[in-house]
Design a protein around this motif. Structure first.
Motif, PDB file in Angstrom:
ATOM      1  N   HIS A  59      38.925 -14.399 -76.194  1.00  0.00           N
ATOM      2  CA  HIS A  59      38.231 -15.164 -77.049  1.00  0.00           C
ATOM      3  C   HIS A  59      38.884 -15.660 -78.430  1.00  0.00           C
ATOM      4  CE1 HIS A  59      36.292 -12.262 -74.213  1.00  0.00           C
ATOM      5  NE2 HIS A  59      35.142 -13.274 -74.418  1.00  0.00           N
ATOM      6  N   LYS A  82      38.272 -19.034 -74.251  1.00  0.00           N
ATOM      7  CA  LYS A  82      36.911 -19.121 -74.672  1.00  0.00           C
ATOM      8  C   LYS A  82      36.947 -19.437 -76.218  1.00  0.00           C
ATOM      9  CE  LYS A  82      31.946 -17.991 -74.272  1.00  0.00           C
ATOM     10  NZ  LYS A  82      31.038 -17.146 -73.755  1.00  0.00           N
ATOM     11  N   ILE A  84      35.053 -19.229 -79.683  1.00  0.00           N
ATOM     12  CA  ILE A  84      33.683 -18.645 -80.278  1.00  0.00           C
ATOM     13  C   ILE A  84      33.727 -19.144 -81.639  1.00  0.00           C
ATOM     14  CG2 ILE A  84      32.645 -16.618 -80.926  1.00  0.00           C
ATOM     15  CD1 ILE A  84      33.342 -16.714 -78.062  1.00  0.00           C
ATOM     16  N   ALA A 139      28.390 -12.322 -82.962  1.00  0.00           N
ATOM     17  CA  ALA A 139      29.386 -12.573 -81.942  1.00  0.00           C
ATOM     18  C   ALA A 139      30.103 -11.400 -81.430  1.00  0.00           C
ATOM     19  CB  ALA A 139      30.402 -13.534 -82.476  1.00  0.00           C
TER      20      ALA A 139
END
Length: 194
Positions: A59, A82, A84, A139
């Motif tokens: 992330h 990924k 964020i 998050a």
């Protein structure tokens, strides 16, 4: 504020390789910059240092240096990257690009507050550390809940990494200016449990 994980998990918190601003001791904040040559070498070293950790997803913050570092870490590991958006770095407003030494020289009281109690510092046109923390808490909680039984890898620049580390470990925030230029290091954190 301390984030408590619902189950045992570990977080591998990685600071990306340095940018030109990091190399120069300038405040980068949320400016989107690629890694410098020094930063690329640092990221290669990081990839070697943490190669024994297994992760499925890395992330990352949306800034270029974090994405570049995450891609280097994922290479050859079968991990996906990924982005964020909530991990974007602290917005330093009108302080972006300023030398930390310049702030120290021209605003000694403010500089001292950044060392001793940085929570309420808010640069003109920027965001406070408290506001940034509110932005990132949701998050991080979501990652802890979704990945409660595996290693969570996060690539995020300082000072946002510094804020996340505090949330996970309960450490006291101090010395904003040192955190501003930390790069290419990693910490393995076991979040404080309920």
């Amino acid at each position: 504020m301390i984030l408590k994980s619902p189950a045992i998990s570990r977080v591998l918190l990685v600071r990306p390789g340095a940018t030109e601003f990091d190399d120069q001791g300038r405040i980068k904040g949320s400016m989107d910059m690629p890694m410098s040559e020094t930063g690329r070498r640092q990221a290669e070293t990081l990839a070697d240092q943490i190669s024994h950790f297994r992760c499925r997803t890395i992330h990352t913050a949306p800034c270029e240096s974090a994405r570049e570092t995450a891609e280097m870490l994922a290479e050859g590991r079968g991990a996906k990257v990924k982005v964020i958006e909530a991990f974007r770095n602290l917005d330093h407003g009108l302080w972006h690009g300023k030398l930390i030494d310049e702030l120290k020289r021209n605003h000694p009281k403010l500089y001292r507050r950044g060392q001793e109690s940085p929570w309420d510092i808010c640069p003109p046109g920027g965001e406070s550390i408290g506001d940034a923390q509110v932005r990132v808490v949701k998050a991080v909680r979501k990652l802890l809940k979704k990945n409660h039984d595996e290693l969570i890898t996060i690539v995020i620049p300082d000072p946002m990494a510094w804020i996340v580390q505090n949330l996970l470990s309960g450490e006291t925030l101090s010395n904003l200016w040192k955190a501003e230029t930390d790069s290419a290091k990693w910490d393995l954190i076991e979040p404080i449990m309920d």
